[in-house]
Design a protein around this motif. Structure first.
Motif, short mmCIF file in Angstrom:
data_model
loop_
_atom_site.label_atom_id
_atom_site.label_comp_id
_atom_site.label_asym_id
_atom_site.label_seq_id
_atom_site.Cartn_x
_atom_site.Cartn_y
_atom_site.Cartn_z
N SER A 139 0.81 -1.22 0.00
CA SER A 139 0.00 0.00 0.00
C SER A 139 0.84 1.27 0.00
O SER A 139 0.37 2.32 -0.40
N GLY A 140 2.09 1.18 0.44
CA GLY A 140 2.90 2.39 0.56
C GLY A 140 3.74 2.73 -0.65
O GLY A 140 4.56 3.66 -0.59
N MET A 141 3.54 2.01 -1.76
CA MET A 141 4.36 2.27 -2.93
C MET A 141 3.63 1.85 -4.20
O MET A 141 2.67 1.09 -4.16
N LEU A 158 4.86 6.63 -1.25
CA LEU A 158 3.67 7.45 -1.06
C LEU A 158 3.61 8.08 0.34
O LEU A 158 2.52 8.31 0.88
N ASN A 159 4.76 8.36 0.92
CA ASN A 159 4.84 9.04 2.21
C ASN A 159 4.11 8.25 3.31
O ASN A 159 3.40 8.80 4.14
N THR A 160 4.28 6.94 3.27
CA THR A 160 3.70 6.05 4.27
C THR A 160 4.75 5.01 4.67
O THR A 160 5.75 4.84 3.98
N PRO A 161 4.52 4.28 5.76
CA PRO A 161 5.45 3.20 6.11
C PRO A 161 5.42 2.10 5.05
O PRO A 161 4.39 1.85 4.41
N ILE A 219 10.72 -2.79 10.85
CA ILE A 219 10.24 -3.89 11.68
C ILE A 219 8.72 -3.83 11.85
O ILE A 219 8.03 -4.83 11.81
N ALA A 220 8.20 -2.62 12.03
CA ALA A 220 6.76 -2.41 12.17
C ALA A 220 6.35 -1.24 11.30
O ALA A 220 7.17 -0.40 10.93
N GLN A 221 5.07 -1.19 10.96
CA GLN A 221 4.59 -0.12 10.09
C GLN A 221 4.30 1.13 10.92
O GLN A 221 3.17 1.62 10.98
N SER A 222 5.34 1.67 11.51
CA SER A 222 5.21 2.88 12.32
C SER A 222 5.22 4.10 11.41
O SER A 222 6.02 4.20 10.47
N ARG A 268 6.39 6.81 11.99
CA ARG A 268 7.67 7.53 12.10
C ARG A 268 8.59 7.18 10.93
O ARG A 268 9.51 7.92 10.62
N PHE A 269 8.32 6.04 10.27
CA PHE A 269 9.19 5.57 9.21
C PHE A 269 8.45 5.62 7.88
O PHE A 269 8.01 4.60 7.34
N ARG A 270 8.30 6.85 7.37
CA ARG A 270 7.58 7.05 6.11
C ARG A 270 8.56 7.21 4.95
O ARG A 270 9.48 8.03 5.01
N TYR A 271 8.32 6.43 3.92
CA TYR A 271 9.20 6.44 2.74
C TYR A 271 8.65 7.43 1.71
O TYR A 271 7.45 7.42 1.40
N VAL A 272 9.56 8.26 1.15
CA VAL A 272 9.16 9.34 0.25
C VAL A 272 10.11 9.35 -0.95
O VAL A 272 11.30 9.00 -0.82
N GLY A 273 9.57 9.77 -2.11
CA GLY A 273 10.41 9.99 -3.27
C GLY A 273 10.23 8.93 -4.34
O GLY A 273 9.35 8.06 -4.26
#
Length: 420
Positions: free
Chosen positions: A284-286, A308-311, A396-399, A401-406
């Motif tokens: 869901s995050g990419m 998509l700026n999500t974990p 490790i978890a879909q926190s 705090r760890f959002r992937y962008v770009g």
């Protein structure tokens, strides 16, 4: 003529009679309707409401035959079924039930006469078909058995599991094999399930391989799903060499051009779903798209991953590969735009059995154009018969705090052998 007049008393009686008949008809209709409603779940209650409900009677007799073994009152059940025949002489199910009772009583010749009578009335009567298939297999008439199985599965596709155990034995016989091949060449609707089933044991895999070879030159060649089912079967049985050979055999002339230690390392949009091809996981995050060299501009060639700026957790892209023992170098040519990776994004190469990682390299953050990365690694002799290449994150978890962008564009991923 003198017009006859009906007395008030007679009119009252007539009205009462009409009301009574109507009430009786309504009651009968209600009983029949309720009987139909209950015939599946509680056939005995249904029969009490409507003794002529043949569906309920068949359900009751069949239920008692299923729930009891030798203790069933077979003679009593046979009498009930024969009595019902007087009003339902063309109901194949009744002949089949009486045949089953005779079969359990040891009168097999009479039983199969009744099964044959049932099939004359309805060639798809399920129980008579199943008994007939058993007899055909027992007597070695496998051509007939396959023809009957084909009829059964076309009409009752949910019955595949009841005949699945017999496929390896049928296919081990030349007559049985020929009959099965003839059936699947005509696109039998159970063909796909057959290959999935054969992939579950060694004997079945051997037959499946031969069927695929024989279908290859026909007008109905193997489908990608059928090939994948058998390749997966080899992998589950840890038969890695046959799995890889079958994958290579399945490639078209165009697909062969994409070959290498990594198949389709340029990420052309031709995924087949086979285990030695790219498999894209739904995350869901990419978003992952394969542009390829023929359909994209210079800057977008390859696999484009938009975060998509999500974990993002676990693997996004993977492929089984088959490297013989030796020394290798894995190379990635990639570009990135505003790539922010709160936890590592990396390519991992693992041995399948026993499972262990033999190589990993991280993808850098930032913005860059066609940066090349390389990593040398070794596959030890007899320790790693097949490998799994995966693009994954270190989350490790879909926190949040760890959002992937770009955006990351992987133009080319390759493995080459190097001198040790």
């Amino acid at each position: 003529m003198v017009e006859q007049q009906t007395s008030p008393r007679m009119q009252s009686l007539l009205r009462s009679g009409v009301w009574f008949v109507a009430s009786v008809l309504v009651l009968i209709a209600s009983s029949i309707g309720l009987s139909r409603l209950l015939e599946t779940g509680t056939p005995s209650v249904s029969l009490a409401l409507d003794p002529l409900n043949v569906d309920a009677l068949i359900g009751e007799i069949a239920g008692k035959l299923i729930q009891t073994n030798d203790g069933a009152d077979l003679d009593g059940l046979a009498i009930k079924a024969r009595n019902a025949l007087r009003f339902n002489v063309a109901d194949a199910r009744l002949y089949s039930l009486i045949g089953e009772i005779k079969y359990r009583q040891g009168e097999k010749d009479q039983a199969f006469e009744l099964f044959d009578r049932a099939r004359m009335l309805s060639k798809t009567e399920i129980h008579a078909l199943q008994r007939s298939i058993d007899r055909s297999v027992e007597t070695g008439n496998l051509v007939r058995a396959v023809a009957e199985i084909d009829i059964l599965l076309r009409r009752w596709p949910d019955q595949f599991s009841t005949v699945a155990v017999g496929w390896p034995a049928i296919l081990a016989n030349p007559d049985g094999y020929g009959a099965v091949l003839a059936a699947i060449r005509t696109k039998a609707p159970w063909r796909g399930k057959l290959f999935s089933t054969l992939g579950q044991n060694h004997q079945g895999l051997a037959a499946a391989n031969q069927l695929l070879l024989d279908l290859a030159g026909s007008s109905t060649p193997p489908t990608s799903n059928e090939l994948s089912a058998v390749i997966d079967g080899h992998i589950k049985q840890r038969q890695y060499d046959p799995a890889y050979r079958l994958f290579l055999f399945s490639l078209s002339d165009e697909e062969r051009k994409l070959g290498g230690y990594i198949f389709n390392g340029g990420f052309e949009p031709v995924q087949s779903g086979k285990p030695f091809d790219w498999v894209i996981h739904d995350r869901s995050g990419m978003e992952i798209t394969f542009a390829g060299s023929r359909d994209a501009g210079e800057s977008d060639r390859g696999a484009t991953i938009r975060f998509l700026n999500t974990p993002v957790k676990n693997a996004a892209l993977q492929q089984f590969i088959k490297l013989p023992p030796g020394s290798y170098r894995i190379s990635l040519n990639a570009s990135a735009t505003n790539l922010k990776l709160p936890r590592d994004l990396f390519w991992s190469l693992r041995c399948v059995a026993p499972s262990r990682e033999i190589a990993r390299f991280n993808i850098p953050e930032g913005t860059y154009n066609r940066r090349r990365q390389t990593l040398d690694f070794t596959v030890e002799p007899a320790a790693c018969p097949m490998q799994l290449l995966r693009l994954e994150t270190d989350a490790i978890a879909q926190s949040w705090r760890f959002r992937y962008v770009g955006t990351l564009v992987m133009h080319k991923l390759s493995i080459e052998r190097v001198s040790s």
